[in-house]
Design an enzyme around this catalytic site. Structure first.
Site, PDB file in Angstrom:
ATOM      1  N   ARG A  42      29.869  27.261  -5.326  1.00 48.92           N
ATOM      2  CA  ARG A  42      30.582  26.032  -4.930  1.00 48.92           C
ATOM      3  C   ARG A  42      29.751  25.334  -3.867  1.00 48.92           C
ATOM      4  O   ARG A  42      29.057  26.007  -3.081  1.00 48.92           O
ATOM      5  CB  ARG A  42      31.961  26.405  -4.351  1.00 48.92           C
ATOM      6  CG  ARG A  42      32.829  25.226  -3.994  1.00 48.92           C
ATOM      7  CD  ARG A  42      34.156  25.673  -3.370  1.00 48.92           C
ATOM      8  NE  ARG A  42      35.088  24.576  -3.266  1.00 48.92           N
ATOM      9  CZ  ARG A  42      36.266  24.638  -2.659  1.00 48.92           C
ATOM     10  NH1 ARG A  42      36.657  25.773  -2.106  1.00 48.92           N
ATOM     11  NH2 ARG A  42      37.055  23.584  -2.596  1.00 48.92           N
TER      12      ARG A  42
ATOM     13  N   GLY B 214      35.747  29.985  -5.000  1.00 53.76           N
ATOM     14  CA  GLY B 214      36.588  29.858  -6.197  1.00 53.76           C
ATOM     15  C   GLY B 214      36.774  31.208  -6.890  1.00 53.76           C
ATOM     16  O   GLY B 214      36.992  31.279  -8.101  1.00 53.76           O
TER      17      GLY B 214
ATOM     18  N   ARG C 156      44.815  26.361  -0.835  1.00 54.05           N
ATOM     19  CA  ARG C 156      45.046  25.375   0.225  1.00 54.05           C
ATOM     20  C   ARG C 156      45.144  23.972  -0.340  1.00 54.05           C
ATOM     21  O   ARG C 156      46.168  23.311  -0.246  1.00 54.05           O
ATOM     22  CB  ARG C 156      43.903  25.473   1.255  1.00 54.05           C
ATOM     23  CG  ARG C 156      44.042  24.591   2.466  1.00 54.05           C
ATOM     24  CD  ARG C 156      42.779  24.620   3.300  1.00 54.05           C
ATOM     25  NE  ARG C 156      41.632  24.105   2.553  1.00 54.05           N
ATOM     26  CZ  ARG C 156      41.209  22.845   2.581  1.00 54.05           C
ATOM     27  NH1 ARG C 156      41.835  21.952   3.326  1.00 54.05           N
ATOM     28  NH2 ARG C 156      40.165  22.464   1.875  1.00 54.05           N
TER      29      ARG C 156
ATOM     30  N   HIS D   3      32.674  39.932  -2.234  1.00 57.98           N
ATOM     31  CA  HIS D   3      31.904  38.932  -1.483  1.00 57.98           C
ATOM     32  C   HIS D   3      30.669  39.570  -0.834  1.00 57.98           C
ATOM     33  O   HIS D   3      30.041  38.963   0.038  1.00 57.98           O
ATOM     34  CB  HIS D   3      32.764  38.300  -0.383  1.00 57.98           C
ATOM     35  CG  HIS D   3      34.000  37.616  -0.886  1.00 57.98           C
ATOM     36  ND1 HIS D   3      34.003  36.763  -1.957  1.00 57.98           N
ATOM     37  CD2 HIS D   3      35.295  37.661  -0.451  1.00 57.98           C
ATOM     38  CE1 HIS D   3      35.236  36.316  -2.159  1.00 57.98           C
ATOM     39  NE2 HIS D   3      36.034  36.842  -1.272  1.00 57.98           N
TER      40      HIS D   3
ATOM     41  N   SER E  98      46.505  27.270 -13.174  1.00 62.21           N
ATOM     42  CA  SER E  98      46.407  26.009 -12.427  1.00 62.21           C
ATOM     43  C   SER E  98      46.656  26.296 -10.946  1.00 62.21           C
ATOM     44  O   SER E  98      47.245  27.330 -10.585  1.00 62.21           O
ATOM     45  CB  SER E  98      47.430  25.003 -12.933  1.00 62.21           C
ATOM     46  OG  SER E  98      48.712  25.432 -12.523  1.00 62.21           O
ATOM     47  N   PHE E  99      46.234  25.379 -10.119  1.00 63.46           N
ATOM     48  CA  PHE E  99      46.375  25.544  -8.668  1.00 63.46           C
ATOM     49  C   PHE E  99      47.838  25.836  -8.295  1.00 63.46           C
ATOM     50  O   PHE E  99      48.134  26.799  -7.581  1.00 63.46           O
ATOM     51  CB  PHE E  99      45.871  24.275  -7.969  1.00 63.46           C
ATOM     52  CG  PHE E  99      45.971  24.322  -6.488  1.00 63.46           C
ATOM     53  CD1 PHE E  99      44.992  24.941  -5.731  1.00 63.46           C
ATOM     54  CD2 PHE E  99      47.053  23.749  -5.840  1.00 63.46           C
ATOM     55  CE1 PHE E  99      45.095  25.005  -4.343  1.00 63.46           C
ATOM     56  CE2 PHE E  99      47.160  23.804  -4.457  1.00 63.46           C
ATOM     57  CZ  PHE E  99      46.181  24.432  -3.710  1.00 63.46           C
TER      58      PHE E  99
ATOM     59  N   TYR F 159      32.283  25.967  -9.333  1.00 62.50           N
ATOM     60  CA  TYR F 159      33.665  25.562  -9.037  1.00 62.50           C
ATOM     61  C   TYR F 159      33.905  24.128  -9.499  1.00 62.50           C
ATOM     62  O   TYR F 159      34.937  23.815 -10.099  1.00 62.50           O
ATOM     63  CB  TYR F 159      33.889  25.690  -7.517  1.00 62.50           C
ATOM     64  CG  TYR F 159      35.232  25.224  -7.037  1.00 62.50           C
ATOM     65  CD1 TYR F 159      36.332  26.077  -7.044  1.00 62.50           C
ATOM     66  CD2 TYR F 159      35.410  23.919  -6.560  1.00 62.50           C
ATOM     67  CE1 TYR F 159      37.575  25.642  -6.595  1.00 62.50           C
ATOM     68  CE2 TYR F 159      36.645  23.481  -6.113  1.00 62.50           C
ATOM     69  CZ  TYR F 159      37.726  24.347  -6.126  1.00 62.50           C
ATOM     70  OH  TYR F 159      38.955  23.904  -5.694  1.00 62.50           O
TER      71      TYR F 159
ATOM     72  N   SER G 289      36.816  25.127   3.558  1.00 65.90           N
ATOM     73  CA  SER G 289      37.793  26.105   3.069  1.00 65.90           C
ATOM     74  C   SER G 289      37.744  27.371   3.935  1.00 65.90           C
ATOM     75  O   SER G 289      38.784  27.939   4.294  1.00 65.90           O
ATOM     76  CB  SER G 289      37.464  26.431   1.610  1.00 65.90           C
ATOM     77  OG  SER G 289      38.439  27.259   1.058  1.00 65.90           O
TER      78      SER G 289
ATOM     79  N   TRP H 271      40.374  31.772  -8.597  1.00 65.10           N
ATOM     80  CA  TRP H 271      40.551  30.952  -9.810  1.00 65.10           C
ATOM     81  C   TRP H 271      39.777  31.571 -10.974  1.00 65.10           C
ATOM     82  O   TRP H 271      40.311  31.783 -12.064  1.00 65.10           O
ATOM     83  CB  TRP H 271      40.058  29.533  -9.518  1.00 65.10           C
ATOM     84  CG  TRP H 271      40.426  28.482 -10.512  1.00 65.10           C
ATOM     85  CD1 TRP H 271      41.300  28.609 -11.563  1.00 65.10           C
ATOM     86  CD2 TRP H 271      39.940  27.139 -10.542  1.00 65.10           C
ATOM     87  NE1 TRP H 271      41.383  27.426 -12.243  1.00 65.10           N
ATOM     88  CE2 TRP H 271      40.553  26.503 -11.629  1.00 65.10           C
ATOM     89  CE3 TRP H 271      39.048  26.413  -9.751  1.00 65.10           C
ATOM     90  CZ2 TRP H 271      40.307  25.165 -11.953  1.00 65.10           C
ATOM     91  CZ3 TRP H 271      38.810  25.079 -10.071  1.00 65.10           C
ATOM     92  CH2 TRP H 271      39.436  24.479 -11.160  1.00 65.10           C
TER      93      TRP H 271
HETATM   94  P1  A3P Z   1      40.335  25.080  -0.704  1.00 61.63           P
HETATM   95  O1  A3P Z   1      40.506  25.838   0.584  1.00 61.63           O
HETATM   96  O2  A3P Z   1      39.270  24.024  -0.619  1.00 61.63           O
HETATM   97  O3  A3P Z   1      41.622  24.554  -1.204  1.00 61.63           O
HETATM   98  P2  A3P Z   1      38.340  31.918  -3.044  1.00 61.63           P
HETATM   99  O4  A3P Z   1      39.263  32.324  -4.103  1.00 61.63           O
HETATM  100  O5  A3P Z   1      36.903  32.219  -3.343  1.00 61.63           O
HETATM  101  O6  A3P Z   1      38.780  32.420  -1.703  1.00 61.63           O
HETATM  102  O7  A3P Z   1      38.359  30.319  -2.979  1.00 61.63           O
HETATM  103  C1  A3P Z   1      39.482  29.659  -2.500  1.00 61.63           C
HETATM  104  C2  A3P Z   1      39.340  28.177  -2.801  1.00 61.63           C
HETATM  105  O8  A3P Z   1      39.535  27.974  -4.217  1.00 61.63           O
HETATM  106  C3  A3P Z   1      40.410  27.380  -2.090  1.00 61.63           C
HETATM  107  O9  A3P Z   1      39.807  26.109  -1.800  1.00 61.63           O
HETATM  108  C4  A3P Z   1      41.476  27.286  -3.148  1.00 61.63           C
HETATM  109  O10 A3P Z   1      42.409  26.268  -2.964  1.00 61.63           O
HETATM  110  C5  A3P Z   1      40.613  27.054  -4.399  1.00 61.63           C
HETATM  111  N1  A3P Z   1      41.345  27.357  -5.642  1.00 61.63           N
HETATM  112  C6  A3P Z   1      41.989  28.487  -5.952  1.00 61.63           C
HETATM  113  N2  A3P Z   1      42.601  28.380  -7.152  1.00 61.63           N
HETATM  114  C7  A3P Z   1      42.332  27.143  -7.600  1.00 61.63           C
HETATM  115  C8  A3P Z   1      42.695  26.424  -8.783  1.00 61.63           C
HETATM  116  N3  A3P Z   1      43.467  26.959  -9.725  1.00 61.63           N
HETATM  117  N4  A3P Z   1      42.248  25.163  -8.909  1.00 61.63           N
HETATM  118  C9  A3P Z   1      41.461  24.599  -7.961  1.00 61.63           C
HETATM  119  N5  A3P Z   1      41.094  25.219  -6.824  1.00 61.63           N
HETATM  120  C10 A3P Z   1      41.520  26.483  -6.634  1.00 61.63           C
END
Ligand code: A3P
Length: 301
Positions: free
Chosen positions: A145, A76, A263, A123, A244-245, A209, A153, A79
Site C-alpha cells: 500500500r 490491507g 478506520r 508483519h 466489504s469495509f 491495496y 493508518s 482485507w
Molecule cells: P485505514 O486506517 O486507512 O482505514 P491492516 O489490515 O494491514 O492493519 O490494514 C488496515 C487498513 O486497511 C485500514 O486502513 C483499514 O480501514 C483498511 N481496510 C480493512 N478492510 C478494508 C476493506 N474491506 N476495504 C477497504 N479498506 C479496508
C-alpha cells in the site's frame, strides 16, 4: 487466541524499550532482534512474548499447502486475509479473526492446531518467519500500500496499540526513524525485496491495496488463480460483499472487538493529514531510503 494458555507476563523496567519521536512522545515496547511489539499487548491482551516465540517460529515445521500473507502493518492485511481465506475455504464465512493465524502473536503450537488449508499472516521480516518456507516453497502473497496512507493508518493504530500521544506530524518523524513499533517501514520493504531477489524460485503474488479498490473483481481473480481456486464472477461478488469495509468492521466487533482496525478504508486519506512540509520531508525520506522500490505505489485514484 486462547489467552488462558499463555503465561502471565509482567516486564521488569530493564526489559522494556522506550521508543520516542523527536518531541518526546514515547511508547513502551519489547524488543527481539530489532522487532518491537507492544508491552501492553503482551501483558494485557496476552499475545505471545515474541522474545521466546520468534526463535521457535524460525525453526517450526510448516505444511506444503500453507500460504503466507505478508504485509507491513496497515497495508490491507485484514482485507486480503478475509478475501483469500474465503477463496481457499470455498466461500465459507469466517467467525475467527485473522489474528488466530498471525505470527508472532501466536505460538507454533497454536498454529499447528489450525486445520489446513492455512493462511498464515505476519508483519515480520523474513528472518523471523519459518525458514522451511525456502525448502517447501510455500506460496507467498505480499500486500503493498502506498506509504503515505500506511503512515496515516499506522498513526491511528499506534494510538490504540501503544498509546501514542503525539500529533500526526510528530508521528511522521517516528515513522521515518530507524526504530518504530514493529519495524521501520523502509527496512521491511527492503528486506522482502532482498528475499524475493535472492530466491526467484519462491512463488509470490503482489497485491496492491489500491488495486483492490479500483478493480476488486480482477484482484480477487488474480488471488484465486494464484491459489488454483478460480471461481465464477458471481462467487467473487459474494466474497467481496462479505469482505466489504462495513461488513468486516461489524464482523470484527463480534469476532475480537477489534473493529478499530477498520478506520476509513480509503485511498488518498493522507492528503487530509500531511501538511506541505510533511509531504516534502516524506518525499525526501523516500528518495533517500528507497529510490527505486521493487513495488510501485499509487497515491490517489
Ligand atoms: P485505514 O486506517 O486507512 O482505514 P491492516 O489490515 O494491514 O492493519 O490494514 C488496515 C487498513 O486497511 C485500514 O486502513 C483499514 O480501514 C483498511 N481496510 C480493512 N478492510 C478494508 C476493506 N474491506 N476495504 C477497504 N479498506 C479496508
Amino acid at each position: 487466541m486462547d489467552k488462558s494458555e499463555l503465561p502471565h507476563v509482567n516486564f521488569k523496567d530493564e526489559e522494556v524499550t522506550v521508543l520516542s519521536d523527536n518531541n518526546g512522545n514515547s511508547v513502551n515496547v519489547i524488543e527481539y532482534d530489532g522487532y518491537y511489539l507492544s508491552k501492553k499487548a503482551i501483558e494485557k491482551e496476552r499475545i505471545a512474548d515474541h522474545r521466546i516465540n520468534i526463535p521457535n517460529i524460525i525453526k517450526m515445521h510448516i505444511r506444503p499447502d500453507d500460504v503466507f500473507l505478508v504485509a507491513y502493518p496497515k497495508a490491507g492485511t485484514h482485507w486480503t486475509w478475509e478475501i483469500t481465506t474465503m477463496l481457499k475455504q470455498d466461500g465459507k464465512e469466517q467467525n475467527l479473526p485473522k489474528e488466530v493465524a498471525m505470527l508472532p502473536f501466536e505460538t507454533p503450537e497454536k498454529i499447528d492446531e489450525l486445520p489446513s488449508p492455512r493462511l498464515i499472516n505476519s508483519h515480520c521480516c523474513f528472518k523471523h518467519l519459518p525458514q522451511e518456507i525456502l525448502e517447501k516453497k510455500n506460496k507467498i502473497i505480499f500486500v503493498n500500500r502506498n506509504p503515505k496512507d500506511v503512515a496515516v493508518s499506522f498513526f491511528h493504530h499506534c494510538q490504540h496499540a501503544v498509546d501514542y500521544k503525539g500529533t500526526f506530524s510528530q508521528f511522521l518523524d517516528f515513522f521515518m526513524s530507524e526504530k518504530v513499533y514493529h519495524c521501520a517501514w523502509y527496512k521491511y520493504v527492503l528486506d522482502w525485496e532482498r528475499v524475493f531477489k535472492q530466491h526467484p524460485e519462491l512463488q509470490v503474488l503482489y497485491v496492491n491495496y489500491e488495486d483492490l479498490h479500483t478493480d476488486p473483481m480482477r484482484e480477487t481473480d488474480r488471488i484465486a488463480t494464484f491459489l488454483d481456486v478460480r471461481k465464477s464472477e458471481e462467487f467473487y461478488s459474494k466474497v467481496l460483499e462479505k469482505c466489504s469495509f462495513s461488513e468486516l468492521k461489524q464482523s470484527y466487533k463480534k469476532r475480537n472487538n477489534m473493529d478499530f482496525m477498520f478506520r476509513k478504508g480509503a485511498v488518498g486519506d493522507w492528503k487530509n493529514w500531511f501538511t506541505v512540509t510533511d509531504n516534502e520531508r516524506f518525499e525526501n525520506y523516500l528518495k533517500e531510503k528507497l529510490s527505486n522500490p521493487f513495488v510501485k505505489f499509487t497515491y490517489c485514484l
